[in-house]
Design an enzyme around this catalytic site. Sequence first.
Site, PDB file in Angstrom:
ATOM      1  N   SER A  25       0.878  -1.267   0.055  1.00 32.65           N
ATOM      2  CA  SER A  25      -0.027   0.022   0.026  1.00 32.65           C
ATOM      3  C   SER A  25       0.694   1.291   0.003  1.00 32.65           C
ATOM      4  O   SER A  25       2.030   1.121  -0.116  1.00 32.65           O
ATOM      5  CB  SER A  25      -0.844   0.040   1.122  1.00 32.65           C
ATOM      6  OG  SER A  25      -0.229  -0.006   2.452  1.00 32.65           O
ATOM      7  N   THR A  57      -1.067   0.534  -6.573  1.00 33.38           N
ATOM      8  CA  THR A  57      -1.244   0.244  -5.162  1.00 33.38           C
ATOM      9  C   THR A  57      -2.579   0.672  -4.705  1.00 33.38           C
ATOM     10  O   THR A  57      -3.305   0.770  -5.696  1.00 33.38           O
ATOM     11  CB  THR A  57      -0.051   0.596  -4.382  1.00 33.38           C
ATOM     12  OG1 THR A  57      -0.082  -0.179  -3.033  1.00 33.38           O
ATOM     13  CG2 THR A  57       0.214   1.882  -4.015  1.00 33.38           C
ATOM     14  N   TYR A  58      -2.808   0.729  -3.546  1.00 29.74           N
ATOM     15  CA  TYR A  58      -3.924   0.951  -2.807  1.00 29.74           C
ATOM     16  C   TYR A  58      -3.540   2.027  -1.765  1.00 29.74           C
ATOM     17  O   TYR A  58      -2.490   2.126  -1.097  1.00 29.74           O
ATOM     18  CB  TYR A  58      -4.931  -0.021  -2.420  1.00 29.74           C
ATOM     19  CG  TYR A  58      -4.171  -0.893  -1.432  1.00 29.74           C
ATOM     20  CD1 TYR A  58      -4.599  -0.615  -0.096  1.00 29.74           C
ATOM     21  CD2 TYR A  58      -3.347  -1.905  -1.553  1.00 29.74           C
ATOM     22  CE1 TYR A  58      -4.016  -1.595   0.943  1.00 29.74           C
ATOM     23  CE2 TYR A  58      -2.780  -2.706  -0.839  1.00 29.74           C
ATOM     24  CZ  TYR A  58      -3.013  -2.471   0.762  1.00 29.74           C
ATOM     25  OH  TYR A  58      -2.535  -3.406   1.554  1.00 29.74           O
ATOM     26  N   GLY A  73       5.730  -1.995   0.903  1.00 26.15           N
ATOM     27  CA  GLY A  73       5.798  -3.515   0.433  1.00 26.15           C
ATOM     28  C   GLY A  73       6.547  -3.140  -0.851  1.00 26.15           C
ATOM     29  O   GLY A  73       7.654  -2.449  -0.799  1.00 26.15           O
ATOM     30  N   ALA A  74       6.327  -4.126  -1.815  1.00 28.89           N
ATOM     31  CA  ALA A  74       7.380  -4.312  -3.193  1.00 28.89           C
ATOM     32  C   ALA A  74       7.324  -3.086  -3.542  1.00 28.89           C
ATOM     33  O   ALA A  74       8.448  -2.528  -4.413  1.00 28.89           O
ATOM     34  CB  ALA A  74       6.539  -5.290  -4.061  1.00 28.89           C
ATOM     35  N   ALA A  75       6.139  -1.929  -3.671  1.00 30.32           N
ATOM     36  CA  ALA A  75       6.326  -0.820  -4.372  1.00 30.32           C
ATOM     37  C   ALA A  75       7.626   0.323  -3.762  1.00 30.32           C
ATOM     38  O   ALA A  75       8.010   1.142  -4.440  1.00 30.32           O
ATOM     39  CB  ALA A  75       4.888   0.059  -3.999  1.00 30.32           C
TER      40      ALA A  75
END
Length: 126
Positions: A25, A57-58, A73-75
């Site tokens: 996120s 993402t969100y 996260g991955a972002a």
Amino acid sequence: MIRTMLQGKLHRVKVTQADLHYEGSCAIDQDFLDAAGILENEAIDIWNVSNGKRFSTYAIAAERGSKIISVNGAAAHCASVGDIVIIASFVTMSDEEARTWHPNVAYFEGDNEMKRTAKAIPVQVA
């Protein structure tokens, strides 16, 4: 016909955190979410002005007034602390609705100081 239109945009916010090990996120100051009309858990696109990366993402809410923009996260591989990003959400609507639609845009400078809000994007001139 159904069209996808810009719903809200945070223009040129600065990333304050990048946490690879968080669940995912992007945490965004609740004041910023309100200004752009973005809801918690809403899908968002992030365009990194500093490195050219674009990702989805969100949104999750960060503490109101904190000026936090935390890419998680991955972002977090796509943004670093200090990067300038544009965060946008989109909405689908009928062609008729789209012709009178106006997005919620918030403009930022410096250390995530909101300078103004608008219901339109200025016309680009030559």
